[in-house]
Design an enzyme around this catalytic site. Structure first.
Site, PDB file in Angstrom:
ATOM      1  N   ASP A  97      -0.525 -12.397   2.054  1.00  0.00           N
ATOM      2  CA  ASP A  97      -1.167 -11.376   2.887  1.00  0.00           C
ATOM      3  C   ASP A  97      -1.319 -12.014   4.263  1.00  0.00           C
ATOM      4  OD1 ASP A  97      -2.521  -9.321   4.002  1.00  0.00           O
ATOM      5  OD2 ASP A  97      -4.055  -9.150   2.456  1.00  0.00           O
ATOM      6  N   ASP A 114      -5.257 -13.564   9.188  1.00  0.00           N
ATOM      7  CA  ASP A 114      -4.101 -13.447   8.290  1.00  0.00           C
ATOM      8  C   ASP A 114      -2.928 -14.329   8.696  1.00  0.00           C
ATOM      9  OD1 ASP A 114      -5.376 -11.618   6.672  1.00  0.00           O
ATOM     10  OD2 ASP A 114      -4.456  -9.852   7.577  1.00  0.00           O
ATOM     11  N   ASP A 160       2.410   1.925   3.332  1.00  0.00           N
ATOM     12  CA  ASP A 160       3.362   0.958   3.913  1.00  0.00           C
ATOM     13  C   ASP A 160       4.777   1.440   3.660  1.00  0.00           C
ATOM     14  OD1 ASP A 160       1.126  -0.650   4.253  1.00  0.00           O
ATOM     15  OD2 ASP A 160       1.506  -1.780   2.408  1.00  0.00           O
ATOM     16  N   HIS A 198       0.880  -1.172   0.000  1.00  0.00           N
ATOM     17  CA  HIS A 198       0.000   0.000   0.000  1.00  0.00           C
ATOM     18  C   HIS A 198       0.914   1.217   0.000  1.00  0.00           C
ATOM     19  CE1 HIS A 198      -2.279  -3.036   2.338  1.00  0.00           C
ATOM     20  NE2 HIS A 198      -3.384  -2.472   1.910  1.00  0.00           N
ATOM     21  N   GLU A 243      -8.732 -13.716  -1.340  1.00  0.00           N
ATOM     22  CA  GLU A 243      -7.998 -13.980  -0.103  1.00  0.00           C
ATOM     23  C   GLU A 243      -8.668 -15.113   0.662  1.00  0.00           C
ATOM     24  OE1 GLU A 243      -6.387 -10.678   1.979  1.00  0.00           O
ATOM     25  OE2 GLU A 243      -6.843 -11.522   3.940  1.00  0.00           O
TER      26      GLU A 243
HETATM   27  C1  XLS Z   1      -7.494  -6.622   4.330  1.00  0.00           C
HETATM   28  C2  XLS Z   1      -6.999  -6.845   2.990  1.00  0.00           C
HETATM   29  C3  XLS Z   1      -5.861  -5.940   2.566  1.00  0.00           C
HETATM   30  C4  XLS Z   1      -5.711  -5.974   1.074  1.00  0.00           C
HETATM   31  C5  XLS Z   1      -4.933  -4.851   0.509  1.00  0.00           C
HETATM   32  O1  XLS Z   1      -8.175  -7.444   4.905  1.00  0.00           O
HETATM   33  O2  XLS Z   1      -6.646  -8.192   2.857  1.00  0.00           O
HETATM   34  O3  XLS Z   1      -4.688  -6.282   3.213  1.00  0.00           O
HETATM   35  O4  XLS Z   1      -5.135  -7.155   0.648  1.00  0.00           O
HETATM   36  O5  XLS Z   1      -5.486  -3.628   0.803  1.00  0.00           O
HETATM   37 NI    NI Z   2      -5.655  -9.032   1.231  1.00  0.00          NI
HETATM   38 NI    NI Z   3      -7.421  -9.510   4.517  1.00  0.00          NI
END
Ligand code: XLS
Ligand code: NI
Ligand code: NI
Length: 440
Positions: A337, A307, A102, A99, A266
């Site tokens: 991620d 995560d 980051d 991002h 994800e």
């Molecule tokens: C949050 C998201 C974020 C995205 C990118 O839950 O996974 O990390 O991957 O903004």
């Molecule tokens: Ni993500």
């Molecule tokens: Ni996420």
């Protein structure tokens, strides 16, 4: 200077290796169905979890011990870039993702923030000249600062919409500058907490307007990366608009954006939506919309986006099954991620975590390829639907049947014979393949 002194280059040493800093299963050069593992898996490191993350949780401060902890502001940002390139190289990953915030610190002035981004991007570009690592995707953080309290492109305040546009405009320029292969739009705070104060119709129309503007600007500057939308059902808002792949697809189709976007799926978002990871991958795949993956895993006992690094082999196998069936991820990849647990606070853990995740997907890929080669599931599924390959079934599929014809057919049926779905048998076969693939 070295930030990760305990680790040299992480190499493939095979399953019998006792070296904690070696791959046991991920062999970048080994071929799976004509592609090397490196080409098929296209691993990426998430800058936010690995270099920016400090290991804090809602109850406690950061625990992460990092060699740049004593720094702040732009100096900290620069040290993180140095550290990240040492890490990418030692781990041998082909991609990274970030991002805007980051990599560079945000201030109250948008101008200053954009300048900070430019300064660090120039530094990253320099490092990329002598490194093999490429940018899988970048994105804009439009959720941390208090200004995003009611959303970004779906905020009730047009000033916020404009501010978000300025951020994404810069993001697209940065993506072009660094040769990014994709650009990600995760919903951030694009959703609502209560309908009592929400004009849902206008918010969704505005989100679509925002995406069209982004598409037009990318075209204008000649940035031809794949756009990706990343579904998530809730968190931070109670209801995120890009809930899951099916919801996202309906949105994209309604607003004529289906040719502009694919999905970044994800694993932990899938499970939060009440789906399996493979369900979301399958839904995207059968619609030609599977773009990229945020590789992580959730915890069935915890109801939020934990995560975690992916280590569940059933899950990586079924995910790789979808990815291989999709002929790979195109310009996408497997971006971790994922973050180390708060208790795993030293820098060695960053390597252990990525090694575990990369090995887990390498195992999944090998098992999935065997399942595909042996047509284990394909043959079963083909047989299960064989009634659609002749007779009345073929008529249905070919559009040669209507309700009159089907009623007549049904009335003449003397017996209907269903066959077992054999779910438990198939699960047993999956386990056999998982164990057999690596039996010595
Ligand atoms: C949050 C998201 C974020 C995205 C990118 O839950 O996974 O990390 O991957 O903004
Ligand atoms: Ni993500
Ligand atoms: Ni996420």
């Amino acid at each position: 200077m070295s930030y990760f002194k305990n680790v040299n280059h992480v190499k493939f040493e095979g399953a019998n290796s006792t070296n904690p800093f070696a791959f046991k299963y991920y062999n970048p050069e080994e071929k799976i169905n004509g592609q090397t593992m490196e080409e098929l898996l296209r691993f990426g490191v998430s800058y936010w979890h690995t270099f920016t993350g400090e290991g804090n949780d809602p109850f406690g401060a950061g625990t992460a011990v990092r060699p740049y902890n004593h720094l702040s502001g732009i100096d900290l940002a620069k040290a993180r870039v140095e550290a990240s390139f040492e890490f990418f190289e030692k781990l041998g990953v082909p991609y990274f993702c970030f991002h805007d915030l980051d990599i560079a610190p945000e201030t109250d002035s948008l101008k200053e923030t954009l300048n900070n981004i430019d300064e660090i991007v120039a530094m990253i570009k320099d490092y990329m000249k002598t490194s093999k690592v490429k940018l899988l995707w970048n994105t804009a953080n439009m959720f941390t600062h208090p200004r995003w309290v009611h959303g970004a492109a779906t905020a009730p305040n047009a000033d916020i919409f404009a501010y978000a546009a300025a951020k994404v405009k810069k993001g697209l320029e940065v993506g072009k500058e660094l040769g990014s292969e994709n650009y990600v739009f995760w919903g951030g705070r694009e959703g609502y907490d209560t309908l009592l104060n929400t004009n849902m119709g206008l918010e969704l129309d505005n989100l679509a307007r925002f995406f069209h503007m982004a598409k037009d600007y990318a075209k204008e500057i000649g940035f031809d990366a794949q756009f990706l939308i990343e579904p998530k059902p809730q968190e931070p808002t109670k209801h995120q608009y890009d809930f899951d792949v099916a919801t996202g697809l309906a949105f994209l189709q309604k607003y004529d954006l289906q040719d502009t976007f694919k999905f970044n799926i994800e694993a932990n978002h899938a499970t939060l939506a009440g789906h399996t990871f493979e369900h979301e991958l399958r839904t995207a795949r059968i619609n030609g919309m599977l773009g990229s993956v945020d590789a992580n895993q959730g915890d069935t006992l915890l109801g939020w986006d934990t995560d975690e690094f992916p280590t569940d082999l059933h899950s990586t196998t079924l995910a790789m099954y979808e990815i291989i069936k999709n002929n790979g991820l195109g310009t996408g990849g497997l971006n971790f991620d994922a973050k180390v647990r708060r208790g795993s606070f030293d820098t060695d853990d960053l390597f252990h975590a990525h090694i575990a995740g990369m090995d887990a997907f390498a195992i999944g890929a090998k098992v999935a390829q065997r399942l595909i080669d042996d047509k284990v599931l394909d043959n079963f599924v083909e047989e299960r639907y064989s009634s659609y390959t002749s007779g009345i079934g073929l008529d249905i599929v070919e559009g040669k049947a209507d309700f009159h014809k089907l009623e007549k057919y049904a009335l003449e049926l003397t017996e209907i014979k269903n066959t077992s779905g054999r779910q438990e048998q198939l699960k047993g076969i999956l386990n056999k393949y998982l164990l057999e693939t690596f039996a010595k």
